[in-house]
Enzyme design. Structure first.
Site, mmCIF file in Angstrom:
data_model
loop_
_atom_site.group_PDB
_atom_site.id
_atom_site.type_symbol
_atom_site.label_atom_id
_atom_site.label_comp_id
_atom_site.label_asym_id
_atom_site.label_seq_id
_atom_site.Cartn_x
_atom_site.Cartn_y
_atom_site.Cartn_z
ATOM 1 N N HIS A 59 -0.425 -1.847 12.288
ATOM 2 C CA HIS A 59 -1.883 -1.860 12.349
ATOM 3 C C HIS A 59 -2.372 -3.305 12.486
ATOM 4 O O HIS A 59 -1.572 -4.247 12.355
ATOM 5 C CB HIS A 59 -2.482 -1.205 11.089
HETATM 6 P P1 TYD Z 1 -0.232 1.367 4.091
HETATM 7 O O1 TYD Z 1 -1.494 0.795 4.660
HETATM 8 O O2 TYD Z 1 0.340 2.578 4.739
HETATM 9 O O3 TYD Z 1 0.880 0.227 4.078
HETATM 10 P P2 TYD Z 1 1.471 -0.570 5.327
HETATM 11 O O4 TYD Z 1 0.688 -0.151 6.528
HETATM 12 O O5 TYD Z 1 1.201 -2.006 5.026
HETATM 13 O O6 TYD Z 1 2.899 -0.251 5.446
HETATM 14 O O7 TYD Z 1 -0.475 1.630 2.549
HETATM 15 C C1 TYD Z 1 0.281 2.551 1.809
HETATM 16 C C2 TYD Z 1 -0.613 3.222 0.778
HETATM 17 O O8 TYD Z 1 -1.077 2.283 -0.176
HETATM 18 C C3 TYD Z 1 -1.836 3.858 1.396
HETATM 19 O O9 TYD Z 1 -2.038 5.099 0.750
HETATM 20 C C4 TYD Z 1 -2.971 2.940 1.041
HETATM 21 C C5 TYD Z 1 -2.497 2.289 -0.240
HETATM 22 N N1 TYD Z 1 -2.954 0.903 -0.421
HETATM 23 C C6 TYD Z 1 -3.890 0.639 -1.398
HETATM 24 O O10 TYD Z 1 -4.372 1.522 -2.126
HETATM 25 N N2 TYD Z 1 -4.297 -0.663 -1.578
HETATM 26 C C7 TYD Z 1 -3.798 -1.672 -0.806
HETATM 27 O O11 TYD Z 1 -4.173 -2.835 -1.027
HETATM 28 C C8 TYD Z 1 -2.829 -1.367 0.206
HETATM 29 C C9 TYD Z 1 -2.264 -2.445 1.080
HETATM 30 C C10 TYD Z 1 -2.448 -0.061 0.374
#
Ligand code: TYD
Length: 139
Positions: free
Chosen positions: A49
């Site tokens: 993303h």
């Molecule tokens: P996600 O955005 O899928 O992680 P990445 O794309 O970086 O691999 O995030 C995983 C989960 O964690 C999603 O349910 C959202 C949650 N999350 C939070 O609640 N707070 C945060 O600061 C982050 C980065 C993720």
């Protein structure tokens, strides 16, 4: 594409190493949020993303991983292998984190609180976003 990697100064002595990071000094923004990834399953690619406004510094504080950066016209792969190295990832950058070594811990300093509306999760939408910024004379 310019890759901005910070090399933090460890306070090393006979006991070992300590790295201290302060906002606006070692980290170029106000730190509003810190999160970390661990127990990453072998072969997984995280991220995939971009962000509209969020800036981040990524530090692999244990083990190693790779970060694929993509500004819409150029791609770069940056290995993160040292606990004293920080990779700056700007808002307008598609990022993917992969090749996590067993036990790797990726720590992230973020300039904003979590806000799902700041995410661009669709690659074509990201390409349009950077194109529009370019047309408006923004970086
Ligand atoms: P996600 O955005 O899928 O992680 P990445 O794309 O970086 O691999 O995030 C995983 C989960 O964690 C999603 O349910 C959202 C949650 N999350 C939070 O609640 N707070 C945060 O600061 C982050 C980065 C993720």
């Amino acid at each position: 594409m310019q890759v901005v990697k910070y090399v933090f100064q460890p306070h090393g002595d006979e006991r070992g190493q300590l790295v201290a990071l302060e906002e606006f000094k070692d980290i170029p923004f106000r730190i509003k949020r810190v999160y970390y990834m661990y127990d990453t399953v072998d072969g997984v690619v995280r991220g995939k993303h971009a962000h509209k406004t969020l800036q981040q510094i990524l530090v692999c504080i244990h083990g190693s991983c790779k970060i694929r950066l993509d500004n819409g016209s150029e791609k770069k792969i940056v290995p993160l292998e040292k606990p004293y190295e920080g990779l700056y990832v700007a808002n307008n950058m598609w990022r993917e984190m992969y090749d996590f070594s067993p036990g790797a811990v990726l720590l992230v300093f973020a300039s904003e609180l979590y806000d799902e509306s700041d995410y661009i999760r669709d690659y074509d939408e990201f390409l349009n976003f950077v194109k529009e910024r370019k047309n408006n004379g923004e970086n």
